[in-house]
Design an enzyme around this catalytic site. Structure first.
Site, PDB file in Angstrom:
ATOM      1  N   ASP A   3       9.114  -3.989   4.589  1.00  0.00           N
ATOM      2  CA  ASP A   3       9.350  -2.478   3.367  1.00  0.00           C
ATOM      3  C   ASP A   3       8.179  -2.289   2.155  1.00  0.00           C
ATOM      4  OD1 ASP A   3      10.808  -0.796   2.283  1.00  0.00           O
ATOM      5  OD2 ASP A   3      12.489  -2.398   2.441  1.00  0.00           O
ATOM      6  N   GLU A   7       4.240   0.609  -0.331  1.00  0.00           N
ATOM      7  CA  GLU A   7       2.962   2.257  -0.241  1.00  0.00           C
ATOM      8  C   GLU A   7       2.383   1.193  -1.288  1.00  0.00           C
ATOM      9  OE1 GLU A   7       7.248   2.835   1.270  1.00  0.00           O
ATOM     10  OE2 GLU A   7       6.899   1.456  -0.682  1.00  0.00           O
ATOM     11  N   ASP A  61      14.581   6.148   2.443  1.00  0.00           N
ATOM     12  CA  ASP A  61      15.972   5.439   1.703  1.00  0.00           C
ATOM     13  C   ASP A  61      16.884   6.595   1.972  1.00  0.00           C
ATOM     14  OD1 ASP A  61      15.767   3.240   1.239  1.00  0.00           O
ATOM     15  OD2 ASP A  61      15.747   3.093  -0.893  1.00  0.00           O
TER      16      ASP A  61
END
EC number: 3.2.1.177
Length: 916
Positions: free
Chosen positions: A441, A444, A564
């Site tokens: 996770d 990015e 999300d």
């Protein structure tokens, strides 16, 4: 877990009005330059063509023009054309060939082409499917389809090529339907809408932000056109990892890229399935997934101790809701640090006992892992990372950021030493806790701070008070380099945020001096590759990895969830479009947080969401730390919907697993838009409210509050309801039909000419997998003649490779026909040994749409009459829409049970139908 994204989105939205006037998406390339002229072109030794382009008129807008460019054109396959344009004198950044293996263009030569006065004799470069043509002054090029002469790409305006600004445009017919250019949340559905922003740059921005660059970068689009009633699809990939804006105007599409090269791949198709096959042949076939990963997954950020996790597992069992995988967000960690266990909340001895218990019944356990490594001198992972020198640098020192552990450094996965260190850390953790997969996770990469930061002196960071995503480092902006403040501002985060905002400073450096400016959007991709290698080395089994950030080729290593989202009806609707896009991108194992990540959904919404999410390829309920509990058993009505929808999922697991095999072999998406199966039926080109699993299994969910019926589009043919196979929808030319859909009911239909292998279901896929098989066979309703096919792939599902020929896999083709009052079905088995070793049998066949009375007589199996043990029943079909010929309405479903046909052995079965 990324609540930082919501605060980011909120703070950035305040900037929107101030910045929107600065954003100039419509600036014409004509004001930037006059383009280039082609001064030479000739064949290269590898079968391609090399040409040289010279700038016509220099200017300083967005920087200086690169004077001479090298053009390389090659038909790499019959269906793939590459057009590569770069600086003729100097190597520029490209997506690394070791990360995404592909043909390399010829090395840059010292000689820059011939004299501009030399005649250019080449007029076009033809392949078997695609034709490359060009003009010389100014240089433009076009790609055409040989079969129908349609122009697929036409660089109509002047080419711009500067160090930090590249621009090229193509004209488009207004009736072209475009899909792709992600990752973003497309509020208007899967079909691209003119004049909406499409920015590609990986960001930790919540998926609730519509039409904004999100976690992944996929600069690829599919173009579907209907020419004279026949569909033709092609795709265009600009393989470039730099940030870019793509402006789609309906009749044109313009790329504005802040670095790298033009590396175009044109994929000929002509069907949507052909396109994805040819695309994944280039970027890598999707990873094979273990069987258990197709079961249902439960997660939550906020399972504060092991007892809560144990309680969740027990409650799913008590509620008789299927569950295969239990997850931990970072609650299991010691101080949010990777590769650690919280000794109080998750004591190792108790955790090992719990895992031993669930592993024995076939359940699995997955935990989260973020790339940021806590800066902590007593932390073993940090110590070993510093010793191995694996972090991204800024001016020679590890770049400091902040994520959940507080101050962190980011591993540089472009560095081979980092890959080795990362693999060792995963092995150490697996020795500590026998995990079954990893969830990567925040990659990015996400940073709670911006700029150049230091750890504050004299205060704790983080303080432990307030939200964990508030920056507590001492930071200052970095704007002194053109990498941190490029001349062209992409529409990052939807408000033209600086490219280094809440991420790594773009002037930071990776291995061999690679700038973060160039490599930013491949961070998650490079981490997935390293993680895949590590899990394969450690476990020797088929890895399961879930990654938030993705790039071209990520599907070869990881599954994806859409980040999300919100517990809102709009997020539910958008989840379908995003899922379908990722199938086109070559990432078929995809899904969204069922019921929404935050805030808590209503009971009604969660009912409807599990009726959709039960049919996501990756099906997981996940919620936020600050939201109330939303496991599927928390509401009685939701539990009913879950038992119903997941009950069907677990029955069709053999079908889903076979789709997983097809995806691995050909790239075919598991979940598909309707136009994949009905490309000539233009009514379905913009349909984002229904979807297919495979070619013929259609889900038509309720996506709006308070609705107890759904208007569904039915392409031409016969569709049979999977929850009541006597119910059918039949339309000869395609129709919209209003279907009843009470709260606990989802409309799922199977198309004609299909053979669907099913099992009896269960609460864990391991158990469901041991039950007898049944076959559902569908013919066109009332047809006196018909033909149906199906397939089934089975293997030892944790083998690293998914293929035939290893002695531990079986593949079966199923066939059926009806004609002259006789129904026939048969199988052709490849490598039946594995299926025979499991003792799998086909216990029942259900044949739908038969014309006749339903009286099955003269039943034969493998040439022998069957009179004992079997049970024969029939029911008439009820049609939501009747056929035009009332007599044709009278068709029946015939079921024959009590069979014992071995899956691993060819069979032949037939019977005669009683006729009216």
């Amino acid at each position: 877990m990324a609540m930082a994204s919501s605060s980011l989105a909120f703070s950035l939205s305040l900037l929107l009005l101030a910045l929107i006037l600065c954003f100039s998406p419509t600036q014409s390339s004509n004001t930037i330059g006059k383009g280039y002229r082609l001064i030479s072109i000739e064949e290269s030794p590898d079968g391609g063509f090399i040409g040289y382009l010279q700038v016509k008129q220099k200017n300083k807008i967005y920087g200086s023009d690169i004077t001479t460019l090298r053009l390389f054109v090659k038909h790499e396959t019959d269906s793939r054309l590459r057009v590569h344009i770069t600086d003729a004198r100097k190597q520029r950044w490209e997506v690394p060939y070791n990360l995404l293996p592909r043909e390399q263009p010829p090395p840059l030569g010292k000689a820059i082409g011939k004299s501009r006065k030399s005649p250019i004799t080449v007029q076009e470069i033809s392949g078997s499917e695609l034709i490359f043509s060009f003009t010389t002054d100014p240089f433009t090029f076009a790609v055409k389809r040989r079969s129908n002469h349609q122009t697929l790409f036409n660089s109509t305006s002047s080419l711009v090529f500067k160090d930090q600004y590249l621009e090229i445009s193509t004209s488009l017919p207004k009736d072209a339907s475009l899909y792709g250019l992600g990752e973003n949340s497309q509020a208007n559905g899967i079909k691209l809408v003119p004049n909406e922003p499409y920015t590609l740059y990986t960001e930790d921005v919540s998926a609730i932000n519509l039409n904004t660059d999100l976690y992944g970068s996929h600069p690829m689009y599919m173009d579907l056109r209907n020419v004279g009633g026949k569909a033709f699809a092609h795709a265009v990939l600009l393989l470039n990892s730099n940030g870019m804006d793509v402006f789609y105007r309906g009749d044109s599409l313009t790329y504005k890229v802040i670095g790298g090269v033009f590396d175009f791949y044109f994929i000929a198709g002509p069907s949507p399935l052909n396109v994805v096959d040819q695309y994944t042949q280039l970027i890598g076939r999707p990873a094979p997934m273990p069987y258990w990963s197709l079961g249902f997954h439960q997660c939550r950020w906020g399972y504060r101790n092991l007892s809560v996790v144990e309680d969740v597992v027990d409650n799913y069992k008590k509620a008789k809701i299927p569950l295969d995988v239990i997850w931990n967000d970072d609650d299991h960690m010691d101080g949010h640090k990777d590769f650690t266990l919280n000794p109080i909340a998750y004591p190792r001895a108790k955790l090992l006992a719990f895992l031993d218990k669930i592993h024995k019944i076939g359940m699995k356990y997955i935990v989260i892992n973020d790339p940021g490594i806590g800066v902590n001198a007593s932390y073993g992972t940090y110590q070993r990372a510093m010793a191995a020198d694996v972090f991204i640098k800024y001016e020679g020192k590890p770049f400091l950021a902040q994520v959940w552990p507080g101050p962190v450094y980011f591993p540089d996965f472009l560095n081979p030493k980092t890959v080795s260190w990362w693999g060792d850390e995963i092995k150490r953790f697996h020795d500590l806790v026998p995990i079954d997969g990893l969830w990567i996770d925040m990659n990015e990469v996400s940073n709670f701070c911006s700029g150049l930061c230091t750890i504050p002196q004299g205060k704790q960071c983080p303080s432990g008070e307030g939200p964990g995503w508030v920056c507590c480092l001492d930071c200052k902006n970095i704007t002194k380099t053109r990498w941190d403040d490029p001349p062209y501002k992409i529409n990052a985060t939807g408000v033209v945020a600086p490219v280094g905002f809440k991420t790594i400073a773009t002037s930071a450096t990776h291995y061999n001096g690679v700038r973060e400016y160039d490599a930013h959007s491949i961070y998650g991709f490079s981490e997935a590759i390293a993680t895949h290698k590590a899990l394969l080395d450690v476990k020797g089994k088929r890895p399961f990895i879930l990654s938030r950030s993705t790039f071209v080729g990520s599907g070869q290593y990881a599954a994806h969830w859409t980040g999300d989202n919100q517990g809102t009806w709009q997020s539910l609707q958008v989840s379908i479009s995003t899922m379908l896009n990722f199938g086109i991108f070559g990432v078929p194992m995809v899904g969204s947080d069922i019921c929404g990540f935050y805030p808590q959904p209503t009971e009604e919404l969660c009912n409807r969401w599990i009726e959709v999410g039960a049919f996501y390829p990756f099906s997981r309920d996940h919620a936020n730390y600050y939201s109330p509990r939303q496991e599927l058993y928390q509401w009685n009505t939701v539990a009913d919907s879950a038992r119903n929808a997941l009950g069907m999922r677990y029955k069709i697991l053999p079908f889903l697993y076979t789709l997983n095999y097809e995806a691995h072999m050909t790239g075919a998406p598991i979940a598909r838009p309707l136009f994949f199966s009905f490309p000539d039926y233009t009514e379905c080109y913009g349909n984002s409210r229904q979807f297919l699993l495979g070619s013929s299994f259609m889900i038509s969910p309720v996506l709006e509050k308070g609705k107890t019926e759904v208007e569904a589009l039915f392409p031409p043919g016969s569709w049979y309801h999977m929850f009541d196979m006597t119910q059918a929808v039949v339309s000869k030319s395609g129709k919209r039909v209003t279907l009843q859909a009470p709260l606990n009911f989802v409309n799922v239909h199977l198309y004609q000419n299909t053979i669907l292998p099913m099992q009896q279901g269960g609460l864990i896929s391991k158990d469901a997998r041991t039950t007898p098989f049944s076959l559902v066979i569908t013919f066109p309703a009332g047809a006196s003649e018909g033909y149906a096919t199906g397939k089934l792939y089975l293997d030892e599902d944790e083998l690293p490779e998914m293929k035939l020929g290893n002695g531990q896999s079986t593949y079966v083709d199923f066939y059926a026909s009806v004609g002259n009052g006789t129904v026939k079905m048969w199988s052709q088995v490849k490598e039946g040994k594995f299926a025979l070793s499991k003792g799998w049998v086909i216990e029942r066949v259900s044949v739908l749409g038969l014309k006749g009375t339903g009286q099955a007589t003269d039943i034969q199996i493998n040439g022998s009459p069957m009179t004992e043990k079997i049970e024969v029943s029939s029911k008439e079909h009820t049609y939501v829409i009747g056929l035009e010929d009332e007599e044709e309405n009278k068709s029946v479903m015939v079921e024959i049970a009590g069979l014992e046909m071995l899956v691993g052995k060819d069979f032949n079965m037939s019977w005669k139908m009683g006729m009216h």
